[in-house]
Design an enzyme around this catalytic site. Structure first.
Site, PDB file in Angstrom:
ATOM      1  CB  SER A 132     -11.321  18.686 -11.159  1.00  0.00           C
ATOM      2  OG  SER A 132     -12.245  17.723 -11.619  1.00  0.00           O
ATOM      3  CE1 TYR A 145      -7.198  15.212 -12.900  1.00  0.00           C
ATOM      4  CE2 TYR A 145      -9.514  14.852 -12.370  1.00  0.00           C
ATOM      5  CZ  TYR A 145      -8.518  15.618 -12.963  1.00  0.00           C
ATOM      6  OH  TYR A 145      -8.846  16.798 -13.620  1.00  0.00           O
TER       7      TYR A 145
HETATM    8  P1  NDP Z   1      -5.357  19.129 -21.694  1.00  0.00           P
HETATM    9  O1  NDP Z   1      -4.787  17.778 -21.617  1.00  0.00           O
HETATM   10  O2  NDP Z   1      -5.932  19.605 -22.969  1.00  0.00           O
HETATM   11  O3  NDP Z   1      -4.286  20.203 -21.179  1.00  0.00           O
HETATM   12  C1  NDP Z   1      -3.395  19.942 -20.150  1.00  0.00           C
HETATM   13  C2  NDP Z   1      -2.255  20.936 -20.276  1.00  0.00           C
HETATM   14  O4  NDP Z   1      -1.346  20.724 -19.182  1.00  0.00           O
HETATM   15  C3  NDP Z   1      -1.468  20.773 -21.549  1.00  0.00           C
HETATM   16  O5  NDP Z   1      -1.200  22.044 -22.083  1.00  0.00           O
HETATM   17  C4  NDP Z   1      -0.178  20.109 -21.098  1.00  0.00           C
HETATM   18  O6  NDP Z   1       0.883  20.566 -21.900  1.00  0.00           O
HETATM   19  C5  NDP Z   1      -0.038  20.676 -19.690  1.00  0.00           C
HETATM   20  N1  NDP Z   1       0.808  19.871 -18.837  1.00  0.00           N
HETATM   21  C6  NDP Z   1       0.599  18.623 -18.381  1.00  0.00           C
HETATM   22  N2  NDP Z   1       1.610  18.221 -17.606  1.00  0.00           N
HETATM   23  C7  NDP Z   1       2.491  19.256 -17.565  1.00  0.00           C
HETATM   24  C8  NDP Z   1       3.735  19.458 -16.930  1.00  0.00           C
HETATM   25  N3  NDP Z   1       4.293  18.516 -16.170  1.00  0.00           N
HETATM   26  N4  NDP Z   1       4.364  20.641 -17.099  1.00  0.00           N
HETATM   27  C9  NDP Z   1       3.827  21.593 -17.886  1.00  0.00           C
HETATM   28  N5  NDP Z   1       2.639  21.467 -18.508  1.00  0.00           N
HETATM   29  C10 NDP Z   1       1.992  20.308 -18.346  1.00  0.00           C
HETATM   30  O7  NDP Z   1      -6.468  19.163 -20.564  1.00  0.00           O
HETATM   31  P2  NDP Z   1      -7.329  20.346 -19.906  1.00  0.00           P
HETATM   32  O8  NDP Z   1      -7.216  21.597 -20.653  1.00  0.00           O
HETATM   33  O9  NDP Z   1      -8.642  19.764 -19.669  1.00  0.00           O
HETATM   34  O10 NDP Z   1      -6.594  20.468 -18.499  1.00  0.00           O
HETATM   35  C11 NDP Z   1      -6.312  21.696 -17.865  1.00  0.00           C
HETATM   36  C12 NDP Z   1      -6.660  21.593 -16.384  1.00  0.00           C
HETATM   37  O11 NDP Z   1      -8.059  21.444 -16.239  1.00  0.00           O
HETATM   38  C13 NDP Z   1      -6.027  20.387 -15.678  1.00  0.00           C
HETATM   39  O12 NDP Z   1      -5.535  20.798 -14.423  1.00  0.00           O
HETATM   40  C14 NDP Z   1      -7.207  19.434 -15.512  1.00  0.00           C
HETATM   41  O13 NDP Z   1      -7.033  18.577 -14.423  1.00  0.00           O
HETATM   42  C15 NDP Z   1      -8.334  20.424 -15.303  1.00  0.00           C
HETATM   43  N6  NDP Z   1      -9.679  19.901 -15.539  1.00  0.00           N
HETATM   44  C16 NDP Z   1     -10.050  19.410 -16.768  1.00  0.00           C
HETATM   45  C17 NDP Z   1     -11.321  18.911 -16.962  1.00  0.00           C
HETATM   46  C18 NDP Z   1     -11.746  18.331 -18.267  1.00  0.00           C
HETATM   47  O14 NDP Z   1     -12.734  17.576 -18.314  1.00  0.00           O
HETATM   48  N7  NDP Z   1     -11.093  18.622 -19.368  1.00  0.00           N
HETATM   49  C19 NDP Z   1     -12.326  18.921 -15.896  1.00  0.00           C
HETATM   50  C20 NDP Z   1     -11.841  19.482 -14.661  1.00  0.00           C
HETATM   51  C21 NDP Z   1     -10.583  19.944 -14.506  1.00  0.00           C
HETATM   52  P3  NDP Z   1       2.129  19.701 -22.422  1.00  0.00           P
HETATM   53  O15 NDP Z   1       1.656  18.300 -22.609  1.00  0.00           O
HETATM   54  O16 NDP Z   1       2.513  20.397 -23.688  1.00  0.00           O
HETATM   55  O17 NDP Z   1       3.154  19.849 -21.346  1.00  0.00           O
END
Ligand code: NDP
Length: 240
Positions: A132, A145
């Protein structure tokens, strides 16, 4: 058939975009997340879907082994799963810090260790970690975070140095604010509202996740001898 790609956090946001993109390109996939039914709803061919928490090393490893039996060795792992609980350290629940550090850092280390040995033996493979802009600069209410994402930057570069001579690519993407479910993990309604106010400076909409997915695709599709070590991508109007 093309080579196997593992995507963590595939049930929403970037992971969902990546799943469609790489499936349309003909790759077999292992999709990992806890909300299995969402991943099934995509209806993608040659796709194994596993309800796995990335902090659970054994379950993660088992899922990868099963996918490799079906589809051959992992050529690309995208460590994308992550959580963001915004909060001020003075009053935030410490369990939220732990969840972020466990998921965002230990989850990435778990995935990396699970695929690395075979990649080293085969002298090929790519791991792309989703960090990020919060892993490059600090923002108020992002302490834990940010600590987790600075950690992702540090571990990616360290492992890259360790395996570059084995022809393995360790790549990192650092997105800015994007239109996913990420903000919903934050428990403070005030901080969520502040975030939405900040987004108004970008016209109300931040980065479309499809551009993060296509950037990852571009990095992967370059020849194995070329490594874009880090790519920062954000909405043009993001001011921080
Ligand atoms: P979402 O919340 O849409 O997606 C997060 C995903 O991570 C979900 O599919 C969730 O699935 C999964 N997840 C969370 N915890 C676990 C776990 N313990 N085990 C397995 N799966 C897990 O957010 P984003 O798509 O935005 O996030 C994806 C990545 O991008 C993250 O690492 C985030 O930090 C990063 N990011 C996002 C930004 C943004 O503004 N959106 C900016 C910069 C970075 P489920 O709940 O089904 O397990």
């Amino acid at each position: 058939m093309k080579k196997l790609i593992v995507i963590t956090g595939a049930s929403s946001g970037f992971g969902k975009e990546l799943a469609y993109l790489f499936s349309n390109a003909g790759h077999p996939l292992l999709l990992i997340g806890r909300r299995k039914e969402l991943m099934y709803s995509y209806g993608l061919p040659y796709t194994l879907i596993k309800k796995v928490d990335v902090t659970d090393y054994s379950a993660f490893e088992l899922a990868v082994k099963e996918a490799e039996i079906k589809f051959g060795p992992v050529d690309l792992l995208i460590n994308n799963a992550g959580v963001m609980h915004l909060g001020n350290v003075a009053n935030q629940n410490p369990l939220e810090w732990k969840n972020m550090l466990d998921t965002n850092v230990i989850g990435v280390l778990n995935g990396t260790k699970i695929v690395l040995e075979s990649m080293i033996e085969r002298k090929t493979g790519t791991i792309i970690n989703v960090s990020s802009i919060s892993g490059k600069k600090t923002f108020a209410n992002h302490a834990a975070y940010s600590a987790s994402k600075y950690g992702v930057h540090a571990l990616t570069e360290t492992i890259r140095e360790e395996v570059s001579d084995k022809n393995i690519r360790l790549l990192l993407v650092a997105p800015g604010a994007s239109e996913t479910e990420l903000l919903e993990h934050t428990t403070s309604s005030e901080l969520k509202e502040n975030y939405r106010e900040w987004k108004k400076t970008m016209g109300g909409l931040s980065l479309d996740p499809k551009y993060v997915a296509s950037s990852i695709n571009f990095m992967y599709d370059l020849p194995q001898e070329v490594a874009i070590r880090e790519l920062t991508i954000a909405a043009t109007k993001q001011n921080a």
